[in-house]
Design a protein around this motif. Structure first.
Motif, mmCIF file in Angstrom:
data_model
loop_
_atom_site.group_PDB
_atom_site.id
_atom_site.type_symbol
_atom_site.label_atom_id
_atom_site.label_comp_id
_atom_site.label_asym_id
_atom_site.label_seq_id
_atom_site.Cartn_x
_atom_site.Cartn_y
_atom_site.Cartn_z
ATOM 1 N N PRO A 179 -10.474 5.378 7.774
ATOM 2 C CA PRO A 179 -11.147 6.257 6.818
ATOM 3 C C PRO A 179 -11.596 7.594 7.416
ATOM 4 O O PRO A 179 -11.488 8.629 6.761
ATOM 5 C CB PRO A 179 -12.351 5.440 6.346
ATOM 6 N N ARG A 180 -12.063 7.577 8.651
ATOM 7 C CA ARG A 180 -12.518 8.828 9.258
ATOM 8 C C ARG A 180 -11.349 9.791 9.489
ATOM 9 O O ARG A 180 -11.429 10.979 9.166
ATOM 10 C CB ARG A 180 -13.232 8.531 10.569
ATOM 11 N N ALA A 181 -10.256 9.291 10.028
ATOM 12 C CA ALA A 181 -9.076 10.131 10.272
ATOM 13 C C ALA A 181 -8.488 10.633 8.956
ATOM 14 O O ALA A 181 -8.090 11.803 8.850
ATOM 15 C CB ALA A 181 -8.031 9.354 11.066
ATOM 16 N N ASP A 182 -8.420 9.766 7.954
ATOM 17 C CA ASP A 182 -7.883 10.183 6.660
ATOM 18 C C ASP A 182 -8.777 11.216 5.976
ATOM 19 O O ASP A 182 -8.279 12.122 5.305
ATOM 20 C CB ASP A 182 -7.665 8.984 5.745
ATOM 21 N N THR A 183 -10.074 11.093 6.147
ATOM 22 C CA THR A 183 -10.997 12.091 5.580
ATOM 23 C C THR A 183 -10.780 13.443 6.254
ATOM 24 O O THR A 183 -10.736 14.485 5.581
ATOM 25 C CB THR A 183 -12.456 11.639 5.736
ATOM 26 N N GLN A 184 -10.615 13.453 7.569
ATOM 27 C CA GLN A 184 -10.353 14.706 8.281
ATOM 28 C C GLN A 184 -9.008 15.301 7.870
ATOM 29 O O GLN A 184 -8.887 16.508 7.679
ATOM 30 C CB GLN A 184 -10.391 14.484 9.785
ATOM 31 N N ILE B 235 -6.879 17.423 -11.437
ATOM 32 C CA ILE B 235 -8.058 17.207 -10.601
ATOM 33 C C ILE B 235 -8.643 15.807 -10.761
ATOM 34 O O ILE B 235 -8.875 15.131 -9.746
ATOM 35 C CB ILE B 235 -9.105 18.308 -10.842
ATOM 36 N N PRO B 236 -8.892 15.304 -11.979
ATOM 37 C CA PRO B 236 -9.444 13.949 -12.059
ATOM 38 C C PRO B 236 -8.494 12.872 -11.520
ATOM 39 O O PRO B 236 -8.936 11.911 -10.878
ATOM 40 C CB PRO B 236 -9.718 13.731 -13.545
ATOM 41 N N VAL B 237 -7.194 13.070 -11.721
ATOM 42 C CA VAL B 237 -6.228 12.107 -11.216
ATOM 43 C C VAL B 237 -6.196 12.173 -9.682
ATOM 44 O O VAL B 237 -6.145 11.151 -9.000
ATOM 45 C CB VAL B 237 -4.824 12.368 -11.812
ATOM 46 N N LEU B 238 -6.274 13.374 -9.135
ATOM 47 C CA LEU B 238 -6.324 13.544 -7.690
ATOM 48 C C LEU B 238 -7.576 12.894 -7.097
ATOM 49 O O LEU B 238 -7.507 12.238 -6.048
ATOM 50 C CB LEU B 238 -6.291 15.027 -7.326
ATOM 51 N N LEU B 239 -8.708 13.064 -7.747
ATOM 52 C CA LEU B 239 -9.946 12.460 -7.248
ATOM 53 C C LEU B 239 -9.864 10.935 -7.247
ATOM 54 O O LEU B 239 -10.305 10.280 -6.295
ATOM 55 C CB LEU B 239 -11.142 12.945 -8.068
ATOM 56 N N LEU B 240 -9.281 10.371 -8.297
ATOM 57 C CA LEU B 240 -9.099 8.916 -8.337
ATOM 58 C C LEU B 240 -8.153 8.457 -7.227
ATOM 59 O O LEU B 240 -8.396 7.438 -6.559
ATOM 60 C CB LEU B 240 -8.557 8.486 -9.696
ATOM 61 N N PHE B 241 -7.091 9.210 -7.005
ATOM 62 C CA PHE B 241 -6.143 8.866 -5.949
ATOM 63 C C PHE B 241 -6.805 8.951 -4.575
ATOM 64 O O PHE B 241 -6.644 8.051 -3.738
ATOM 65 C CB PHE B 241 -4.935 9.805 -6.017
ATOM 66 N N ALA B 242 -7.565 10.018 -4.332
ATOM 67 C CA ALA B 242 -8.249 10.168 -3.045
ATOM 68 C C ALA B 242 -9.259 9.041 -2.832
ATOM 69 O O ALA B 242 -9.368 8.500 -1.730
ATOM 70 C CB ALA B 242 -8.931 11.527 -2.966
ATOM 71 N N PHE B 243 -9.990 8.688 -3.880
ATOM 72 C CA PHE B 243 -10.952 7.590 -3.778
ATOM 73 C C PHE B 243 -10.228 6.291 -3.427
ATOM 74 O O PHE B 243 -10.655 5.553 -2.532
ATOM 75 C CB PHE B 243 -11.729 7.440 -5.088
ATOM 76 N N TRP B 244 -9.144 6.007 -4.113
ATOM 77 C CA TRP B 244 -8.374 4.792 -3.831
ATOM 78 C C TRP B 244 -7.878 4.802 -2.390
ATOM 79 O O TRP B 244 -7.981 3.803 -1.671
ATOM 80 C CB TRP B 244 -7.185 4.657 -4.786
ATOM 81 N N GLN B 245 -7.330 5.944 -1.973
ATOM 82 C CA GLN B 245 -6.770 6.060 -0.626
ATOM 83 C C GLN B 245 -7.843 5.814 0.429
ATOM 84 O O GLN B 245 -7.629 5.078 1.390
ATOM 85 C CB GLN B 245 -6.141 7.441 -0.432
ATOM 86 N N GLN C 279 0.829 -1.205 0.000
ATOM 87 C CA GLN C 279 0.000 0.000 0.000
ATOM 88 C C GLN C 279 0.864 1.255 0.000
ATOM 89 O O GLN C 279 0.542 2.232 -0.679
ATOM 90 C CB GLN C 279 -0.931 0.018 1.209
ATOM 91 N N ILE C 280 1.944 1.225 0.742
ATOM 92 C CA ILE C 280 2.838 2.387 0.793
ATOM 93 C C ILE C 280 3.462 2.637 -0.576
ATOM 94 O O ILE C 280 3.528 3.782 -1.047
ATOM 95 C CB ILE C 280 3.918 2.195 1.876
ATOM 96 N N VAL C 281 3.894 1.600 -1.243
ATOM 97 C CA VAL C 281 4.501 1.742 -2.575
ATOM 98 C C VAL C 281 3.466 2.260 -3.573
ATOM 99 O O VAL C 281 3.732 3.202 -4.336
ATOM 100 C CB VAL C 281 5.107 0.406 -3.047
ATOM 101 N N VAL C 282 2.269 1.678 -3.582
ATOM 102 C CA VAL C 282 1.213 2.120 -4.499
ATOM 103 C C VAL C 282 0.840 3.563 -4.203
ATOM 104 O O VAL C 282 0.661 4.372 -5.120
ATOM 105 C CB VAL C 282 -0.014 1.189 -4.418
ATOM 106 N N ASN C 283 0.746 3.913 -2.922
ATOM 107 C CA ASN C 283 0.422 5.279 -2.534
ATOM 108 C C ASN C 283 1.463 6.254 -3.077
ATOM 109 O O ASN C 283 1.123 7.304 -3.643
ATOM 110 C CB ASN C 283 0.338 5.371 -1.008
ATOM 111 N N ALA C 284 2.739 5.925 -2.931
ATOM 112 C CA ALA C 284 3.814 6.798 -3.415
ATOM 113 C C ALA C 284 3.775 6.941 -4.934
ATOM 114 O O ALA C 284 3.942 8.047 -5.468
ATOM 115 C CB ALA C 284 5.171 6.255 -2.963
ATOM 116 N N VAL C 285 3.538 5.848 -5.641
ATOM 117 C CA VAL C 285 3.472 5.899 -7.112
ATOM 118 C C VAL C 285 2.287 6.740 -7.558
ATOM 119 O O VAL C 285 2.404 7.593 -8.451
ATOM 120 C CB VAL C 285 3.410 4.471 -7.701
ATOM 121 N N LEU C 286 1.128 6.531 -6.938
ATOM 122 C CA LEU C 286 -0.054 7.301 -7.317
ATOM 123 C C LEU C 286 0.118 8.779 -6.996
ATOM 124 O O LEU C 286 -0.312 9.647 -7.762
ATOM 125 C CB LEU C 286 -1.300 6.743 -6.625
#
Length: 88
Positions: free
Chosen positions: A51-56, A34-44, A6-13
């Protein structure tokens, strides 16, 4: 998916978001990240253990980023390749 994967995928995205934003702005497409960011945020948010802490944290980052960028741009310390919505 393991935490290490997950850390590696997160860094690549994250790098993909950065590249889409900077390359798009360099070609006059201010919206390209913006669309790439939205896809990344959705994946994250789908793959997080908190999820609650990450959303905040996401909300805080959006506000803080907007304030810092606005102050830097208003003070003349930073200039964007593609001003939004327009400087004309």
């Amino acid at each position: 998916m393991s935490l290490g994967a997950q850390i590696v995928v997160n860094a690549v995205l994250f790098q993909l978001v950065w590249f889409a934003t900077v390359a798009g702005a360099g070609h006059g497409l201010w919206w390209s990240g913006i669309p790439v960011l939205l896809l990344f945020a959705f994946w994250q948010l789908r793959h997080t253990r908190w999820p609650r802490a990450d959303t905040q944290l996401l909300r805080f980052g959006i506000v803080l980023g907007g304030v810092v960028d606005s102050v830097l741009a208003a003070g003349g310390w930073m200039r964007y390749a593609t001003p939004w919505p327009s400087n004309a």
